[in-house]
Design a protein around this motif. Structure first.
Motif, PDB file in Angstrom:
ATOM      1  N   UNK A  42       0.834  -1.326   0.044  1.00 22.43           N
ATOM      2  CA  UNK A  42       0.006  -0.010   0.049  1.00 22.43           C
ATOM      3  C   UNK A  42       0.929   1.348   0.024  1.00 22.43           C
ATOM      4  N   UNK A  43       0.721   1.956  -1.149  1.00 24.30           N
ATOM      5  CA  UNK A  43       1.331   3.365  -0.921  1.00 24.30           C
ATOM      6  C   UNK A  43       0.941   4.503  -0.109  1.00 24.30           C
ATOM      7  N   UNK A  44       1.729   5.125   0.546  1.00 19.11           N
ATOM      8  CA  UNK A  44       1.226   6.094   1.446  1.00 19.11           C
ATOM      9  C   UNK A  44       2.159   7.433   1.092  1.00 19.11           C
ATOM     10  N   UNK A  45       1.437   8.618   1.197  1.00 18.27           N
ATOM     11  CA  UNK A  45       2.179   9.956   0.781  1.00 18.27           C
ATOM     12  C   UNK A  45       2.853  10.530   2.075  1.00 18.27           C
ATOM     13  N   UNK A  46       3.892  10.647   2.137  1.00 18.42           N
ATOM     14  CA  UNK A  46       4.474  11.036   3.441  1.00 18.42           C
ATOM     15  C   UNK A  46       4.173  12.558   3.612  1.00 18.42           C
ATOM     16  N   UNK A  47       3.984  13.278   2.622  1.00 17.98           N
ATOM     17  CA  UNK A  47       3.743  14.838   2.528  1.00 17.98           C
ATOM     18  C   UNK A  47       2.231  14.922   3.277  1.00 17.98           C
TER      19      UNK A  47
END
Length: 315
Positions: free
Chosen positions: A235-240
């Motif tokens: 699952x890809x998460x956006x750190x920003x």
């Protein structure tokens, strides 16, 4: 000794084997009960490659029958529980002395329910997410071994509203007895929560559920990841995005912790064991199997047909 062996064809079979002897820093335990856990499913399905045949089982309750080099001989005869690397589905198992804990005064059957789930639930609440008094908590797999304990630890930590997500109505009926303020089915998640968000979410599910959970974490909240029951797809998460909302995504791997920092896991296990001994929390044993029925028991767990904790009677 009698033992259950997992063969190359993924089948569990009873076998007669030579009893193991403890090495340096280990104890040998005459096993009375062994706990069943999700790791058994992962091993059977090949997610943790292990040479076959071998004796599985990661949780043992019984008495110390021998000690290895460097271990105090006074431990012989002690009633204990142990977190093992394998081998618990046998009449004798060896385990690290550092991850073997005295349980004098605790019924061996109840002790078998402690296993890895209790220190895992303790750590998720107290050392990973650090639930604060009044905070809201959402627990996935709320009727499972970890979930049914995590709600108890969260309540003991002073959590306010605690919600749970379960597989179906039967699991909801079961989980309700642990004091959840709200229970919803996986099919209803997240719509049944309306716009509600949570300070802490515990997620062993993965996939779309993980992404949906992230959208329900309150500002400065914490999402704790400790498994992939539904899928191993990343699952890809956006750190920003996380930075702008102050949200933290945390992971917990008790097996890795046992190898890299066993002292930390042992400390959490002892804290959890004290709370269990005092009656603040308790594993709920819902099924007991014979050794010959281990394959059926693990099938039930893999197919979502269990709740609470299942154990195997060894001797």
């Amino acid at each position: 000794m009698k033992a259950v062996v997992l063969d190359a064809d993924d089948q569990f079979r009873l076998a007669d084997l030579e009893a193991p002897t403890p090495g340096a820093g280990e104890v040998a335990i005459g096993v009375q009960y062994a706990g069943i856990q999700w790791g058994d499913v992962l091993v059977r399905d090949g997610h943790f490659p292990t040479p076959r045949p071998f004796v599985p089982g990661f949780e043992a309750a019984g008495r110390v029958v021998a000690v290895g080099e460097g271990v105090d001989e006074s431990r012989i005869g002690r009633q204990v529980i142990a977190l093992t690397g394998a081998g618990a589905y046998a009449e004798v198992v060896t385990a690290p002395a550092a991850l073997t804990f005295d349980t004098d005064g605790v019924d061996p059957r109840l002790a078998a329910g402690f296993g890895w789930v209790t220190p895992t639930a303790y750590d998720l609440v107290n050392t990973v997410t650090r639930v604060r008094p009044g905070e809201s908590v959402l627990i996935h797999a709320a009727a499972g071994g970890v979930g049914s304990l995590a709600v108890q630890f969260a309540r003991a930590a002073g959590a306010g509203r605690i919600a749970g997500v379960v597989g179906d109505a039967d699991q909801a009926d079961y989980a309700a007895k642990f004091g959840y303020d709200l229970l919803v089915s996986r099919a209803e998640f997240p719509d049944a929560l309306a716009a509600e968000s949570f300070d802490v979410i515990l997620d062993p599910i993965g996939g779309p559920t993980r992404l949906a959970s992230l959208q329900r974490v309150a500002p400065h909240g914490r999402l704790a990841i400790y498994g992939n029951i539904a899928t191993f797809e990343p699952v890809e998460l956006n750190a920003n995005d996380l930075l702008m909302s102050g949200i933290s995504v945390l992971t917990y791997n008790s097996n890795l912790l046992s190898q890299t920092h066993p002292d930390r896991l042992a400390d959490s296990a002892r804290q959890a064991l004290r709370m269990m001994a005092s009656g603040q929390v308790a594993p709920d044993i819902t099924a007991e199997y014979e050794m010959a029925d281990l394959g059926k028991a693990i099938d039930r767990l893999a197919n979502g047909g269990t709740h609470g904790k299942s154990i195997v009677r060894i001797s």
